[in-house]
Write a protein that holds these residues in place. Structure first.
Motif, PDB file in Angstrom:
ATOM      1  N   ASN A  16       0.815  -1.206   0.000  1.00 42.78           N
ATOM      2  CA  ASN A  16       0.000   0.000   0.000  1.00 42.78           C
ATOM      3  C   ASN A  16       0.856   1.266   0.000  1.00 42.78           C
ATOM      4  N   TYR A  17       0.562   2.157  -0.928  1.00 43.57           N
ATOM      5  CA  TYR A  17       1.284   3.423  -1.075  1.00 43.57           C
ATOM      6  C   TYR A  17       0.314   4.596  -0.949  1.00 43.57           C
ATOM      7  N   ILE A  18       0.833   5.739  -0.502  1.00 40.80           N
ATOM      8  CA  ILE A  18       0.052   6.978  -0.543  1.00 40.80           C
ATOM      9  C   ILE A  18       0.853   8.010  -1.329  1.00 40.80           C
ATOM     10  N   SER A  19       0.149   8.958  -1.937  1.00 40.20           N
ATOM     11  CA  SER A  19       0.830   9.980  -2.731  1.00 40.20           C
ATOM     12  C   SER A  19       1.575  10.945  -1.817  1.00 40.20           C
ATOM     13  N   LEU A  20       2.633  11.539  -2.345  1.00 38.77           N
ATOM     14  CA  LEU A  20       3.372  12.527  -1.566  1.00 38.77           C
ATOM     15  C   LEU A  20       2.536  13.786  -1.346  1.00 38.77           C
ATOM     16  N   SER A  21       1.601  14.061  -2.243  1.00 34.08           N
ATOM     17  CA  SER A  21       0.705  15.200  -2.024  1.00 34.08           C
ATOM     18  C   SER A  21      -0.176  14.945  -0.807  1.00 34.08           C
ATOM     19  N   GLN A  22      -0.637  13.703  -0.658  1.00 34.85           N
ATOM     20  CA  GLN A  22      -1.458  13.352   0.502  1.00 34.85           C
ATOM     21  C   GLN A  22      -0.611  13.343   1.769  1.00 34.85           C
ATOM     22  N   TYR A  23       0.607  12.828   1.658  1.00 36.97           N
ATOM     23  CA  TYR A  23       1.507  12.821   2.820  1.00 36.97           C
ATOM     24  C   TYR A  23       1.777  14.248   3.286  1.00 36.97           C
ATOM     25  N   ALA A  24       2.002  15.159   2.334  1.00 34.60           N
ATOM     26  CA  ALA A  24       2.246  16.555   2.685  1.00 34.60           C
ATOM     27  C   ALA A  24       1.035  17.154   3.398  1.00 34.60           C
ATOM     28  N   LYS A  25      -0.153  16.853   2.905  1.00 32.02           N
ATOM     29  CA  LYS A  25      -1.370  17.372   3.528  1.00 32.02           C
ATOM     30  C   LYS A  25      -1.536  16.833   4.941  1.00 32.02           C
ATOM     31  N   MET A  26      -1.264  15.534   5.114  1.00 33.04           N
ATOM     32  CA  MET A  26      -1.366  14.905   6.433  1.00 33.04           C
ATOM     33  C   MET A  26      -0.469  15.567   7.460  1.00 33.04           C
ATOM     34  N   THR A  27       0.722  15.934   7.030  1.00 28.49           N
ATOM     35  CA  THR A  27       1.740  16.431   7.953  1.00 28.49           C
ATOM     36  C   THR A  27       1.806  17.951   8.032  1.00 28.49           C
TER      37      THR A  27
END
Length: 312
Positions: A16-27
């Motif tokens: 399972n992978y998540i996009s770096l755009s989503q990771y940036a939003k999360m953090t």
């Protein structure tokens, strides 16, 4: 916090992978495409992470941090494995979220090999790994004592100790940290640099593996402190890179016998390649070995400072 379990995931070969755009939003950070589908950064005022497609190395503040799974691309966006989000990046970037911080005081230092086990050798220089390891270990102990730490060793002489017994010694002594000192070797003599290992978390491949294996699903006692071991190894690695100007081979993961059963935060430090002529010529120099020992000690002090802040 922001570590939601309902993240939109991209499945790649069962990972399972998540996009770096989503990771940036999360953090709460921002992201930037450097080369479409190939390179991206995620950043804030205080942090800067860089990623490259097909690479298992993330750069955190410019320092190499080895991932369990390679970065993948989809429609121009880069993706990071969810397990690396939690197990690789999270401990380094957000240590205040880790459980049960343990301020280190007693450090057990393990000089790798010894006795009938010479370890790596460079016959041209007449150098045996066991001797380099012991000298650096003793120097590290002195440096840490000067900083106020209690220090003990698995060996202080040229004696043989079984690999599995070394972490047992640290456990019996109730140590707060366990650091194993080693020197590297490779068949390719051009390879050089420093690297620091923490125990591989369950369900992640070690840095030397390319895919998950059945053995990667086994849990060890050392996995109970995965996050703190990761933080320790990263801070020692960055200190070594800053102090020695050696190639940064990164904070890495392995299921070494000396790390599996240690119940306290632990790491194994590879101080350089004896098989590399230039690096071996440095490691036979006493002042350089002192510099390496001081660098590791500063890494421990930085780790301890972070842990103390986490307890407040």
């Amino acid at each position: 916090m922001f570590w939601a379990t309902s993240l939109l995931a991209l499945d790649v070969n069962g990972i399972n992978y998540i996009s770096l755009s989503q990771y940036a939003k999360m953090t709460g950070m921002k992201y930037k495409t450097l080369v479409r589908g190939k390179k991206m950064s995620v950043f804030s005022q205080y942090q800067n992470l860089s990623f490259e497609v097909n690479s298992r190395v993330a750069r955190v503040g410019g320092y190499a941090l080895n991932l369990g799974h390679p970065i993948v691309a989809n429609k121009g966006m880069l993706y990071l494995s969810k397990r690396d989000v939690y197990k690789t990046l999270f401990p380094v970037l957000y240590p205040s979220q880790l459980k049960n911080p343990r301020v280190p005081f007693h450090v057990v230092i393990d000089a790798g090999h010894g006795g009938r086990d010479n370890g790596a050798e460079n016959k041209s220089f007449g150098v045996k790994e066991k001797n380099v390891n012991l000298d650096i270990a003793l120097r590290l102990g002195n440096a840490l004592r000067q900083m106020g730490y209690k220090v003990s060793f698995t060996r202080t002489k040229d004696t043989f100790i079984e690999l599995e017994h070394r972490p047992v010694i640290a456990n019996r002594r109730g140590a707060d940290l366990f650091i194993s000192i080693h020197s590297n070797a490779a068949t390719n003599r051009s390879v050089s640099g420093v690297e620091t290992y923490a125990l591989t978390p369950v369900w992640l491949p070690s840095s030397s593996s390319t895919k998950l294996r059945k053995s990667d699903t086994e849990s060890f006692a050392g996995n109970n402190v995965d996050g703190w071991s990761q933080l320790l190894s990263f801070n020692i690695q960055r200190s070594l890179v800053d102090s020695t100007d050696s190639d940064d081979r990164g904070a890495r993961r392995a299921r070494f016998a000396v790390l599996r059963t240690a119940t306290m935060p632990s790491c194994l430090v590879e101080v350089g390649f004896l098989s590399n002529r230039a690096e071996c010529s440095k490691l036979i120099n006493k002042s350089y070995r002192q510099n390496v020992a001081n660098a590791i000690a500063r890494g421990v002090a930085r780790y301890a400072s972070i842990v103390r802040r986490c307890k407040k």
